[in-house]
Design a protein around this motif. Structure first.
Motif, PDB file in Angstrom:
ATOM      1  N   TYR A 346      48.585 -16.722 -25.173  1.00  0.00           N
ATOM      2  CA  TYR A 346      47.442 -15.981 -24.613  1.00  0.00           C
ATOM      3  C   TYR A 346      47.601 -15.689 -23.123  1.00  0.00           C
ATOM      4  O   TYR A 346      46.826 -14.900 -22.567  1.00  0.00           O
ATOM      5  CB  TYR A 346      46.140 -16.726 -24.900  1.00  0.00           C
ATOM      6  N   GLU A 347      48.598 -16.293 -22.483  1.00  0.00           N
ATOM      7  CA  GLU A 347      48.876 -15.934 -21.094  1.00  0.00           C
ATOM      8  C   GLU A 347      49.270 -14.463 -20.963  1.00  0.00           C
ATOM      9  O   GLU A 347      49.122 -13.857 -19.901  1.00  0.00           O
ATOM     10  CB  GLU A 347      50.011 -16.812 -20.536  1.00  0.00           C
ATOM     11  N   LYS A 348      49.736 -13.878 -22.066  1.00  0.00           N
ATOM     12  CA  LYS A 348      50.157 -12.475 -22.047  1.00  0.00           C
ATOM     13  C   LYS A 348      48.976 -11.515 -22.004  1.00  0.00           C
ATOM     14  O   LYS A 348      49.137 -10.351 -21.632  1.00  0.00           O
ATOM     15  CB  LYS A 348      51.011 -12.180 -23.288  1.00  0.00           C
ATOM     16  N   VAL A 349      47.788 -12.000 -22.387  1.00  0.00           N
ATOM     17  CA  VAL A 349      46.636 -11.093 -22.483  1.00  0.00           C
ATOM     18  C   VAL A 349      45.446 -11.530 -21.639  1.00  0.00           C
ATOM     19  O   VAL A 349      44.461 -10.797 -21.534  1.00  0.00           O
ATOM     20  CB  VAL A 349      46.191 -10.929 -23.957  1.00  0.00           C
ATOM     21  N   THR A 350      45.514 -12.714 -21.053  1.00  0.00           N
ATOM     22  CA  THR A 350      44.407 -13.177 -20.223  1.00  0.00           C
ATOM     23  C   THR A 350      44.915 -14.120 -19.140  1.00  0.00           C
ATOM     24  O   THR A 350      45.898 -14.837 -19.349  1.00  0.00           O
ATOM     25  CB  THR A 350      43.332 -13.900 -21.053  1.00  0.00           C
ATOM     26  N   GLU A 351      44.265 -14.092 -17.997  1.00  0.00           N
ATOM     27  CA  GLU A 351      44.651 -14.976 -16.899  1.00  0.00           C
ATOM     28  C   GLU A 351      44.040 -16.371 -17.042  1.00  0.00           C
ATOM     29  O   GLU A 351      44.365 -17.265 -16.265  1.00  0.00           O
ATOM     30  CB  GLU A 351      44.219 -14.362 -15.563  1.00  0.00           C
ATOM     31  N   SER A 352      43.155 -16.532 -17.998  1.00  0.00           N
ATOM     32  CA  SER A 352      42.453 -17.810 -18.156  1.00  0.00           C
ATOM     33  C   SER A 352      42.745 -18.458 -19.506  1.00  0.00           C
ATOM     34  O   SER A 352      41.850 -19.011 -20.144  1.00  0.00           O
ATOM     35  CB  SER A 352      40.944 -17.600 -17.990  1.00  0.00           C
ATOM     36  N   SER A 353      43.988 -18.383 -19.944  1.00  0.00           N
ATOM     37  CA  SER A 353      44.329 -18.929 -21.264  1.00  0.00           C
ATOM     38  C   SER A 353      44.119 -20.435 -21.318  1.00  0.00           C
ATOM     39  O   SER A 353      43.666 -20.972 -22.330  1.00  0.00           O
ATOM     40  CB  SER A 353      45.775 -18.580 -21.629  1.00  0.00           C
ATOM     41  N   VAL A 354      44.437 -21.138 -20.235  1.00  0.00           N
ATOM     42  CA  VAL A 354      44.256 -22.598 -20.213  1.00  0.00           C
ATOM     43  C   VAL A 354      42.786 -22.946 -20.382  1.00  0.00           C
ATOM     44  O   VAL A 354      42.419 -23.818 -21.194  1.00  0.00           O
ATOM     45  CB  VAL A 354      44.799 -23.195 -18.894  1.00  0.00           C
ATOM     46  N   GLU A 355      41.915 -22.253 -19.632  1.00  0.00           N
ATOM     47  CA  GLU A 355      40.479 -22.530 -19.702  1.00  0.00           C
ATOM     48  C   GLU A 355      39.910 -22.179 -21.078  1.00  0.00           C
ATOM     49  O   GLU A 355      39.080 -22.923 -21.616  1.00  0.00           O
ATOM     50  CB  GLU A 355      39.733 -21.748 -18.619  1.00  0.00           C
ATOM     51  N   LYS A 356      40.375 -21.080 -21.663  1.00  0.00           N
ATOM     52  CA  LYS A 356      39.821 -20.660 -22.959  1.00  0.00           C
ATOM     53  C   LYS A 356      40.253 -21.584 -24.093  1.00  0.00           C
ATOM     54  O   LYS A 356      39.456 -21.884 -24.993  1.00  0.00           O
ATOM     55  CB  LYS A 356      40.209 -19.210 -23.249  1.00  0.00           C
ATOM     56  N   VAL A 357      41.481 -22.043 -24.052  1.00  0.00           N
ATOM     57  CA  VAL A 357      41.926 -23.013 -25.063  1.00  0.00           C
ATOM     58  C   VAL A 357      41.164 -24.316 -24.895  1.00  0.00           C
ATOM     59  O   VAL A 357      40.734 -24.942 -25.876  1.00  0.00           O
ATOM     60  CB  VAL A 357      43.451 -23.238 -24.969  1.00  0.00           C
ATOM     61  N   ALA A 358      40.951 -24.730 -23.646  1.00  0.00           N
ATOM     62  CA  ALA A 358      40.193 -25.956 -23.383  1.00  0.00           C
ATOM     63  C   ALA A 358      38.752 -25.808 -23.854  1.00  0.00           C
ATOM     64  O   ALA A 358      38.171 -26.739 -24.424  1.00  0.00           O
ATOM     65  CB  ALA A 358      40.238 -26.291 -21.896  1.00  0.00           C
ATOM     66  N   TRP A 359      38.151 -24.637 -23.618  1.00  0.00           N
ATOM     67  CA  TRP A 359      36.784 -24.359 -24.056  1.00  0.00           C
ATOM     68  C   TRP A 359      36.682 -24.445 -25.574  1.00  0.00           C
ATOM     69  O   TRP A 359      35.785 -25.086 -26.118  1.00  0.00           O
ATOM     70  CB  TRP A 359      36.376 -22.977 -23.536  1.00  0.00           C
ATOM     71  N   ALA A 360      37.630 -23.795 -26.262  1.00  0.00           N
ATOM     72  CA  ALA A 360      37.624 -23.812 -27.726  1.00  0.00           C
ATOM     73  C   ALA A 360      37.770 -25.237 -28.258  1.00  0.00           C
ATOM     74  O   ALA A 360      37.038 -25.661 -29.160  1.00  0.00           O
ATOM     75  CB  ALA A 360      38.731 -22.916 -28.264  1.00  0.00           C
ATOM     76  N   LEU A 361      38.714 -25.988 -27.699  1.00  0.00           N
ATOM     77  CA  LEU A 361      38.934 -27.365 -28.159  1.00  0.00           C
ATOM     78  C   LEU A 361      37.724 -28.251 -27.887  1.00  0.00           C
ATOM     79  O   LEU A 361      37.342 -29.076 -28.728  1.00  0.00           O
ATOM     80  CB  LEU A 361      40.171 -27.953 -27.485  1.00  0.00           C
ATOM     81  N   ASP A 362      37.122 -28.072 -26.721  1.00  0.00           N
ATOM     82  CA  ASP A 362      35.946 -28.867 -26.380  1.00  0.00           C
ATOM     83  C   ASP A 362      34.810 -28.597 -27.351  1.00  0.00           C
ATOM     84  O   ASP A 362      34.126 -29.522 -27.810  1.00  0.00           O
ATOM     85  CB  ASP A 362      35.509 -28.555 -24.945  1.00  0.00           C
ATOM     86  N   THR A 363      34.610 -27.317 -27.685  1.00  0.00           N
ATOM     87  CA  THR A 363      33.563 -26.961 -28.642  1.00  0.00           C
ATOM     88  C   THR A 363      33.850 -27.543 -30.016  1.00  0.00           C
ATOM     89  O   THR A 363      32.965 -28.109 -30.669  1.00  0.00           O
ATOM     90  CB  THR A 363      33.441 -25.423 -28.739  1.00  0.00           C
ATOM     91  N   LEU A 364      35.088 -27.439 -30.476  1.00  0.00           N
ATOM     92  CA  LEU A 364      35.456 -27.947 -31.800  1.00  0.00           C
ATOM     93  C   LEU A 364      35.341 -29.464 -31.883  1.00  0.00           C
ATOM     94  O   LEU A 364      34.999 -30.008 -32.938  1.00  0.00           O
ATOM     95  CB  LEU A 364      36.887 -27.511 -32.140  1.00  0.00           C
ATOM     96  N   GLU A 365      35.615 -30.141 -30.766  1.00  0.00           N
ATOM     97  CA  GLU A 365      35.501 -31.600 -30.753  1.00  0.00           C
ATOM     98  C   GLU A 365      34.040 -32.023 -30.610  1.00  0.00           C
ATOM     99  O   GLU A 365      33.578 -32.917 -31.333  1.00  0.00           O
ATOM    100  CB  GLU A 365      36.336 -32.182 -29.620  1.00  0.00           C
ATOM    101  N   GLN A 366      33.309 -31.389 -29.700  1.00  0.00           N
ATOM    102  CA  GLN A 366      31.902 -31.737 -29.495  1.00  0.00           C
ATOM    103  C   GLN A 366      31.076 -31.495 -30.761  1.00  0.00           C
ATOM    104  O   GLN A 366      30.183 -32.278 -31.089  1.00  0.00           O
ATOM    105  CB  GLN A 366      31.314 -30.916 -28.343  1.00  0.00           C
TER     106      GLN A 366
END
Length: 404
Positions: A346-366
Motif C-alpha cells: 500500500y506504500e505504492k498508493v498511499t503515504e500513510s500505509s503504516v497508519e492504515k494497516v495499524a488502524w485496521a489491525l487495531d479495529t479487528l483486535e478491539q
C-alpha cells in the motif's frame, strides 16, 4: 427456554449472563453511565433490555432507542425524542418548553410528534432541543434508564462519510455535559455498540470525551455455559443430545457467541426433523456445520461481520482489513511478515500505509475478530474463520512475503 435466533431475549429466555447482569445493575443503581461494547451477536441488546426490564421492576422507567440508522445529529436527536415520547406523551408541554405552541387536539400520536420534532430541528438548534429532552428525563417522576444503541457505528459512519471529526467531538462533548448535570440516579444512560468507540476517539485524540463512562466489554460464553445452554434447549425441545455431541458442537464453533450456539442448535434440530433422526452423531454435527453453518442458510447472519467493518472503516482501510482477515483465514495466521508485505504493497498508493494497516489491525483486535498470539494475529471464532475461508480461499492470492 425458547430457541431465539437473531433477536433480543428477556425474562425466562434470558440465559448465561447473570453475573454480567448483576454487575451492571449495581452500576446503574449507583448512578454510573455505561459504555457497553462487544462483538456482534454477543448478546448486548438482550443484556441491555433485560437490565431495563429488571429496573422497571424496581420502579424505574426504561427507554431503548437504536440510533444506527440515523443520518445526522439532528436525526439522532429526533430518534431519542421519539423514544422519550413513549414515556412522556405530553407533546404540547415538550414543544412549549422550547418556546413553541402547537394549536392541536390534546392527544398527539407518536408519529405526529416525531414529525414535529423534525420540523423544530430543521428550524432550530439540536443542542437546545436535545437538552430539553434530557431535562424531561431528569425531571421525570421516576428514575430513567436510557439505552442509546449502536452510537459507535453512527459516529464511525460520520467520520467515514463526512470526515466530520469536529462534529463527533461536538456531539460527545454535549453528551458528557448533559450527563454531568444529572444528580444521583434521576437519569442513567447506557451507550452500546458492536464497534468499539474507544479506537475511534483514540484515533481522533478525544479520549477524554468518554472518560465519564464506565466501560464494559461483553465477551463470549465459556465452554460450561455453552453446554448448559445446549442442554436447556435440548430439554425444552425434547431432542436428546449426548454429551459428546454437545462437546463437538462447542468445539466446532471455537468460542461461545450466544447467537451462534442457538443457531447451531436450530440447524441440528431441523436436520433431525427432516431426516427422522432419534439421535445425532458427531458425523451429523460435521455435516450440519459444513453444509448449513458455512453455507447459504447461515450466511445472512455472518455477512454482518463484514458489513460492520464497512461501517467502521473508510474505503481503503476497509480493503486492508479484508485482506488481513482473508490472510488470517486462508493461512491460519496474519503474521508479522504478512504485515510488512501489506504495508509495502500500500506504500505504492498511499503515504500513510503504516497508519492504515495499524488502524485496521487495531479495529479487528478491539472488536474481537482477531487476537494476537505468538505467531501473529489469528481468528477468535472458528466459525467465522471457516466461513471466511470458504468465501475467499479460491479467489485470494496470499500476500507476497518476499517483501519481509
Amino acid at each position: 427456554m425458547r430457541l431465539v435466533t437473531g433477536s433480543a431475549v428477556t425474562g425466562e429466555d434470558f440465559f448465561g449472563r447473570e453475573i454480567e447482569l448483576d454487575h451492571l445493575l449495581q452500576k446503574v443503581i449507583n448512578g454510573d453511565h455505561i459504555l457497553l461494547t462487544g462483538q456482534r451477536r454477543m448478546g448486548k441488546t438482550s443484556l441491555a433490555r433485560e437490565l431495563g426490564r429488571q429496573l422497571e421492576e424496581r420502579d424505574w422507567v426504561s427507554i431503548y432507542v437504536d440510533v444506527e440508522g440515523a443520518s445526522s445529529i439532528k436525526d439522532l436527536i429526533r430518534k431519542i425524542g421519539h423514544a422519550i415520547f413513549q414515556i412522556e406523551p405530553k407533546a404540547k408541554q415538550v414543544l412549549r418548553s422550547i418556546g413553541k405552541t402547537i394549536q392541536r387536539i390534546e392527544k398527539v400520536e407518536a408519529f405526529d410528534f416525531s414529525l414535529q420534532l423534525g420540523e423544530l430541528l430543521d428550524s432550530g438548534s439540536w443542542r437546545e432541543l436535545g437538552s430539553q429532552l434530557f431535562e424531561i428525563c431528569r425531571k421525570h417522576d421516576k428514575n430513567v434508564f436510557l439505552v442509546i444503541d449502536e452510537l459507535p457505528i453512527l459516529l464511525s459512519r460520520f467520520e467515514k462519510q463526512n470526515d466530520s471529526s469536529e462534529e463527533i467531538e461536538m456531539l460527545l462533548s454535549w453528551f458528557r455535559a448533559e450527563l454531568q448535570m444529572v444528580q444521583d440516579t434521576e437519569l442513567v444512560v447506557l451507550f452500546s455498540g458492536s464497534i468499539g468507540l474507544v479506537p475511534l476517539v483514540t484515533r481522533l485524540g478525544i479520549s477524554d470525551r468518554i472518560n465519564h463512562l464506565y466501560q464494559f466489554r461483553l465477551g463470549p460464553w465459556n465452554e460450561k455455559t455453552c453446554i448448559q445452554c445446549l442442554k436447556c434447549l435440548s430439554e425444552s425441545y425434547e431432542l436428546p443430545l449426548d454429551e459428546n455431541v454437545l462437546q463437538a458442537m462447542v468445539d466446532r464453533l471455537g468460542i461461545g457467541i450466544p447467537s451462534h450456539i442457538q443457531l447451531f442448535f436450530d440447524r441440528i434440530r431441523i436436520h433431525m426433523l427432516m431426516n427422522d433422526l432419534i439421535r445425532v452423531t458427531e458425523s451429523d454435527i460435521d455435516l450440519v456445520y459444513s453444509k448449513d453453518l458455512l453455507g447459504p442458510p447461515s450466511s445472512k447472519d455472518l455477512y454482518h461481520f463484514e458489513s460492520r467493518l464497512s461501517d467502521a472503516l473508510n474505503d481503503q482501510t476497509y480493503e486492508i482489513a479484508m485482506k488481513i482477515l482473508t490472510e488470517a483465514a486462508v493461512r491460519d495466521v496474519f503474521s508479522d511478515r504478512s504485515k510488512r508485505a501489506l504495508i509495502s504493497m500500500y506504500e505504492k498508493v498511499t503515504e500513510s500505509s503504516v497508519e492504515k494497516v495499524a488502524w485496521a489491525l487495531d479495529t479487528l483486535e478491539q472488536d474481537e475478530y482477531l487476537e494476537r498470539d505468538g505467531s501473529g494475529y489469528v481468528f477468535k471464532s472458528k466459525l467465522l474463520k471457516d466461513w471466511w475461508t470458504v468465501r475467499f480461499e479460491h479467489s485470494y492470492k496470499p500476500l507476497n512475503d518476499s517483501h519481509g
